[in-house]
Design an enzyme around this catalytic site. Structure first.
Site, PDB file in Angstrom:
ATOM      1  N   GLU A  74      48.380  52.642  43.653  1.00 25.06           N
ATOM      2  CA  GLU A  74      47.231  53.415  42.874  1.00 25.06           C
ATOM      3  C   GLU A  74      45.941  53.535  43.688  1.00 25.06           C
ATOM      4  O   GLU A  74      44.850  53.672  43.197  1.00 25.06           O
ATOM      5  CB  GLU A  74      46.685  52.192  41.773  1.00 25.06           C
ATOM      6  CG  GLU A  74      47.852  52.125  40.547  1.00 25.06           C
ATOM      7  CD  GLU A  74      48.264  53.228  39.905  1.00 25.06           C
ATOM      8  OE1 GLU A  74      47.639  54.203  40.327  1.00 25.06           O
ATOM      9  OE2 GLU A  74      48.819  52.930  38.661  1.00 25.06           O
ATOM     10  N   HIS A  94      42.080  46.699  39.023  1.00 22.30           N
ATOM     11  CA  HIS A  94      42.945  47.232  38.053  1.00 22.30           C
ATOM     12  C   HIS A  94      43.879  46.099  37.538  1.00 22.30           C
ATOM     13  O   HIS A  94      44.273  45.567  38.301  1.00 22.30           O
ATOM     14  CB  HIS A  94      43.774  48.443  38.480  1.00 22.30           C
ATOM     15  CG  HIS A  94      44.773  48.824  37.651  1.00 22.30           C
ATOM     16  ND1 HIS A  94      44.716  49.178  36.303  1.00 22.30           N
ATOM     17  CD2 HIS A  94      46.222  48.891  38.286  1.00 22.30           C
ATOM     18  CE1 HIS A  94      46.088  49.505  35.989  1.00 22.30           C
ATOM     19  NE2 HIS A  94      47.007  49.357  36.806  1.00 22.30           N
ATOM     20  N   HIS A 113      46.544  44.734  34.248  1.00 28.41           N
ATOM     21  CA  HIS A 113      47.495  44.967  33.126  1.00 28.41           C
ATOM     22  C   HIS A 113      47.014  43.787  31.892  1.00 28.41           C
ATOM     23  O   HIS A 113      47.959  43.519  31.117  1.00 28.41           O
ATOM     24  CB  HIS A 113      48.962  45.039  33.150  1.00 28.41           C
ATOM     25  CG  HIS A 113      49.345  46.146  34.002  1.00 28.41           C
ATOM     26  ND1 HIS A 113      50.613  46.225  34.430  1.00 28.41           N
ATOM     27  CD2 HIS A 113      48.651  46.958  34.904  1.00 28.41           C
ATOM     28  CE1 HIS A 113      50.665  47.648  35.355  1.00 28.41           C
ATOM     29  NE2 HIS A 113      49.591  47.771  35.569  1.00 28.41           N
ATOM     30  N   TYR A 120      27.825  44.764  20.431  1.00 27.90           N
ATOM     31  CA  TYR A 120      26.803  45.208  21.540  1.00 27.90           C
ATOM     32  C   TYR A 120      26.757  45.030  22.851  1.00 27.90           C
ATOM     33  O   TYR A 120      26.520  46.003  23.532  1.00 27.90           O
ATOM     34  CB  TYR A 120      25.410  44.492  20.906  1.00 27.90           C
ATOM     35  CG  TYR A 120      25.244  42.917  21.626  1.00 27.90           C
ATOM     36  CD1 TYR A 120      24.796  43.072  22.927  1.00 27.90           C
ATOM     37  CD2 TYR A 120      25.476  41.924  20.995  1.00 27.90           C
ATOM     38  CE1 TYR A 120      24.350  41.821  23.466  1.00 27.90           C
ATOM     39  CE2 TYR A 120      25.313  40.785  21.416  1.00 27.90           C
ATOM     40  CZ  TYR A 120      24.857  40.714  22.880  1.00 27.90           C
ATOM     41  OH  TYR A 120      24.670  39.630  23.307  1.00 27.90           O
ATOM     42  N   HIS A 145      48.967  51.595  29.580  1.00 28.23           N
ATOM     43  CA  HIS A 145      48.930  51.212  31.004  1.00 28.23           C
ATOM     44  C   HIS A 145      48.083  49.668  31.007  1.00 28.23           C
ATOM     45  O   HIS A 145      48.604  48.574  31.296  1.00 28.23           O
ATOM     46  CB  HIS A 145      48.594  52.261  32.014  1.00 28.23           C
ATOM     47  CG  HIS A 145      48.582  51.723  33.436  1.00 28.23           C
ATOM     48  ND1 HIS A 145      48.853  52.850  34.341  1.00 28.23           N
ATOM     49  CD2 HIS A 145      48.677  50.623  33.930  1.00 28.23           C
ATOM     50  CE1 HIS A 145      48.934  52.167  35.342  1.00 28.23           C
ATOM     51  NE2 HIS A 145      48.867  50.838  35.153  1.00 28.23           N
ATOM     52  N   TYR A 176      18.066  42.212  31.582  1.00 29.43           N
ATOM     53  CA  TYR A 176      18.220  41.042  31.269  1.00 29.43           C
ATOM     54  C   TYR A 176      19.170  40.335  32.184  1.00 29.43           C
ATOM     55  O   TYR A 176      20.102  40.905  32.802  1.00 29.43           O
ATOM     56  CB  TYR A 176      19.144  41.047  29.829  1.00 29.43           C
ATOM     57  CG  TYR A 176      20.075  39.938  29.396  1.00 29.43           C
ATOM     58  CD1 TYR A 176      19.541  39.113  28.609  1.00 29.43           C
ATOM     59  CD2 TYR A 176      21.186  39.679  29.738  1.00 29.43           C
ATOM     60  CE1 TYR A 176      20.131  37.978  28.234  1.00 29.43           C
ATOM     61  CE2 TYR A 176      22.203  38.738  29.329  1.00 29.43           C
ATOM     62  CZ  TYR A 176      21.386  37.591  28.408  1.00 29.43           C
ATOM     63  OH  TYR A 176      22.154  36.646  27.994  1.00 29.43           O
TER      64      TYR A 176
HETATM   65  P1  13P Z   1      51.119  48.278  42.998  1.00 29.95           P
HETATM   66  O1  13P Z   1      51.830  46.882  43.242  1.00 29.95           O
HETATM   67  O2  13P Z   1      51.504  49.239  43.769  1.00 29.95           O
HETATM   68  O3  13P Z   1      49.311  48.138  42.972  1.00 29.95           O
HETATM   69  O4  13P Z   1      51.107  48.608  41.241  1.00 29.95           O
HETATM   70  C1  13P Z   1      50.961  47.875  40.449  1.00 29.95           C
HETATM   71  C2  13P Z   1      50.240  48.521  39.277  1.00 29.95           C
HETATM   72  O5  13P Z   1      49.828  48.012  38.208  1.00 29.95           O
HETATM   73  C3  13P Z   1      50.380  49.971  39.214  1.00 29.95           C
HETATM   74  O6  13P Z   1      49.579  50.561  38.305  1.00 29.95           O
END
Ligand code: 13P
Length: 235
Positions: A95, A114, A116, A139, A181, A234
């Site tokens: 990514e 990022h 999951h 809120y 995703h 805040y």
């Molecule tokens: P990578 O291990 O290549 O970072 O990929 C993991 C991932 O969550 C792809 O969206």
């Protein structure tokens, strides 16, 4: 999560990335090889970023596995942009385009995470949330910069298309969902980006729960503007 700001050295930055990834696991917002994290990091005047390697479980990852990439790109073998310089023993996260493009478009962003996370990913699999995002049912949605958290359109992981959709959904926001995703959060430090990812997962769980009981009440735009103004001074 104390805000430690910008790490003093590249080694400290590498360590901070490994720690942030381990923390994602401990916080329960990621697992296994999923997810990735990066820090804006220039080298000798060359704009770039440090990013986690691809397909390596966080508990097996050391600071030497972190990859440095130049911000500058050129057309790669597959016709999609590739970094002009990549320095690391392992390939960068699949990514990397999403991370790189956020830094290129948003000067205020110093870190991107990022994951999951389960509830955020669940919501991002529904037609309703893909269309409307997460509205201001609470809120705290204002924490992300507006009256909703958008969901980026689906594209295959690791593609330029996914990066383009994510950047669009992130406009004037500090986080977004990625359809079918997961989530993406950005901040002016790694600690901020991580804290926002955790907050988004908490709000995703609340929204999911509220949806089980009926139609959640959504705060109106005027009220959300008041909250956004309050957040400005805040804590
Ligand atoms: P990578 O291990 O290549 O970072 O990929 C993991 C991932 O969550 C792809 O969206």
């Amino acid at each position: 999560m104390a805000d430690r700001g910008v790490p003093a050295t590249e080694n400290a930055a590498r360590r901070a990335l490994v720690d942030a990834c381990l923390q994602m696991n401990e916080l329960g917002i990621n697992q296994g090889k999923a997810g990735n994290a990066s820090l804006r990091w220039d080298r000798g005047g060359a704009p770039g970023l440090l990013i986690t390697p691809s397909a390596l479980a966080y508990d097996a990852m050391g600071s030497d596995d972190i990859v440095w990439l130049s911000m500058a790109t050129a057309p790669g073998e597959d016709g999609e942009p590739a970094p002009l310089h990549a320095d690391g023993a392992r390939p960068p996260s699949s990514e990397w385009r999403m991370h790189r493009d956020v830094y290129a478009a948003r000067a205020e962003v110093a870190a991107v995470v990022h994951s999951h996370a389960a509830f955020a990913s669940t919501l991002a699999c529904t037609e309703r949330v893909q269309r409307d995002g997460i509205p201001a049912f609470h809120y705290m949605i204002a924490l992300f910069g507006g009256t909703d958290v958008r969901c980026a359109r689906y594209a295959t992981f690791g593609t330029q298309a996914l990066s383009d959709h994510a950047l669009h959904a992130l406009q004037a926001r500090l986080a977004c969902l990625l359809a079918n995703h997961g989530l993406l959060a950005v901040g002016d430090s790694l600690e901020r980006a991580l804290a926002l990812a955790l907050e988004l997962e908490t709000l995703s769980r609340m929204y999911w729960q509220a949806l089980q009981l009926g139609e959640p009440v959504v705060l109106d735009a005027q009220e959300m503007q008041r909250v956004i103004a309050r957040f400005a001074d805040y804590g």
